[in-house]
Design an enzyme around this catalytic site. Sequence first.
Site, short mmCIF file in Angstrom:
data_model
loop_
_atom_site.label_atom_id
_atom_site.label_comp_id
_atom_site.label_asym_id
_atom_site.label_seq_id
_atom_site.Cartn_x
_atom_site.Cartn_y
_atom_site.Cartn_z
N PHE A 14 0.86 -1.18 0.00
CA PHE A 14 0.00 0.00 0.00
C PHE A 14 0.90 1.24 0.00
CE2 PHE A 14 -2.92 3.13 1.81
CZ PHE A 14 -4.03 2.90 1.02
N ASP B 179 2.11 -5.90 7.45
CA ASP B 179 0.89 -5.09 7.48
C ASP B 179 -0.29 -6.04 7.25
OD1 ASP B 179 -1.32 -3.49 6.84
OD2 ASP B 179 -0.12 -1.97 5.84
N TYR C 49 -10.87 -0.68 10.80
CA TYR C 49 -12.09 -0.17 10.15
C TYR C 49 -12.51 -1.00 8.94
CZ TYR C 49 -8.25 2.27 7.74
OH TYR C 49 -7.07 2.56 7.11
N LYS C 50 -11.67 -1.97 8.54
CA LYS C 50 -12.04 -2.80 7.38
C LYS C 50 -12.81 -4.03 7.89
CE LYS C 50 -7.81 -1.42 4.93
NZ LYS C 50 -8.30 -0.51 3.89
N ARG D 258 -13.08 -3.77 -7.28
CA ARG D 258 -12.71 -4.58 -6.13
C ARG D 258 -13.94 -4.94 -5.30
NH1 ARG D 258 -8.56 -2.39 -1.55
NH2 ARG D 258 -10.31 -0.99 -1.21
C1 LIG Z 1 -2.49 -2.13 3.46
C2 LIG Z 1 -2.74 -0.76 4.01
N1 LIG Z 1 -1.77 -0.16 4.71
C3 LIG Z 1 -1.93 1.09 5.20
C4 LIG Z 1 -3.10 1.79 5.00
C5 LIG Z 1 -3.24 3.18 5.56
O1 LIG Z 1 -4.05 3.20 6.66
P1 LIG Z 1 -4.44 4.53 7.46
O2 LIG Z 1 -5.17 5.42 6.51
O3 LIG Z 1 -5.33 4.06 8.57
O4 LIG Z 1 -3.19 5.15 7.96
C6 LIG Z 1 -4.15 1.18 4.29
C7 LIG Z 1 -5.43 1.90 4.08
O5 LIG Z 1 -6.34 1.44 3.47
C8 LIG Z 1 -3.95 -0.11 3.76
O6 LIG Z 1 -4.90 -0.73 3.05
#
Ligand SMILES: Cc1ncc(COP(=O)(O)O)c(C=O)c1O
Length: 397
Positions: free
Chosen positions: A113, A184, A209-210, A356
């Site tokens: 990400f 992660d 939150y997911k 998605r």
């Molecule tokens: C794999 C992954 N890492 C990091 C993040 C970033 O998260 P945040 O916005 O809570 O910092 C996300 C957000 O969707 C994500 O999907």
Amino acid sequence: MTDFAATKAMFDLPEGVIYLDGNSLGPLPKSATSRVQDMLTDEWGQMLITGWNKAGWMGLPTGLGDRIGRLIGAEQGSVVTGDTLSIKVYQAVAAALELNPSRKVVLSDNGNFPSDLYMADGLLRSLGEDYELRIVDPEDVAEAITEEVAVLMLTEVDYRSGRMHDMKALTELAHANGVITVWDLAHSAGAIPVDLEGCNADFAVGCTYKYLNGGPGAPAFIYVAPRLAETVRPALSGWLGHEAPFAFDLDYRPGSGIERMRVGTPPVIQMTALAAAMDIWDMAEMADVRAKSIELTELFITRVEAACPELQLASPRTPEVRGSQVSFRFTEGYAAMQALIARGVIGDFRAPDIMRFGFTPLYIDEADVIRATEIMADVMQNKLWDAPEYKIRQRVT
Ligand SMILES: Cc1ncc(COP(=O)(O)O)c(C=O)c1O
């Protein structure tokens, strides 16, 4: 056995909506409304500042951490919640680098990400020019794990395609080369069984939150292996990670174990909503969730491919290496997703061309999948997406 009809009844899902976006933002647990309301009126309203002690607000970050820990194979006392996932990535990578001071390379992949890459890049810039963020293709990660690498930072389930890395094998290989791992779990926690202890993972981070359904802006979590927890030095050395925050000492001394990964004041309202969501997770076993998720994704892929030949599968075909989401490529994917959303099938779009769909057995069942694919067939076969209103890009896609 998990009773998925019972878990589904615990969510407030709008009438006529098939929600295939729980991989982005989980829906509202019915009990969250009254839990938050009670917290506001009975705790904040009546107890005021005494709520930190009387209502146990200060214990929420670790209490919730332990409840999440059950779903990701973490030892009790090894997970704490707070902050955002991006912040937790920074914290984990900074701590991991300090454990490997003679090395200067953080290895990641281009399926990660972007925020993880941005955070690592920002951290490395502040450490000096001799530090390097090395980004390779996901399939080349194993080969790139060398004795030059300090930290391996990967997202287990790719946010776009759902492709999974082999956490156990890569962690083993990393350790054999003296590399510390940061995983992660944003698309893993509540989506697939994770065994942090069994994989001998070092650090892990994720969001709530997911798949965990904690609500928009719900706090993130961080895991530190108990064998490292008393050694790591937090770079984000906030007062609530201090050994004695209310001594107000001028020098920082890390708190014991995972407590030191706390930073500042916990978001109590948000954590109350997360606690309501975790009550539903207490009714579920991850092995059941995974088995059901595979059934649902297999059914979805079979039906979409039969009815919509213009959509190209972007997720692994083999369920064992696919997370709990399915992605399809389509050049007009944005418009097609908007047309689906207008008809009650909610997924999302990731540039440049990914549609998605997330599958969350706690509240999605076979009937939902069948209905969603019927609507998709109608949208694709009749080109219902080809309308100007579906092509206007919004801020969040
Ligand atoms: C794999 C992954 N890492 C990091 C993040 C970033 O998260 P945040 O916005 O809570 O910092 C996300 C957000 O969707 C994500 O999907």
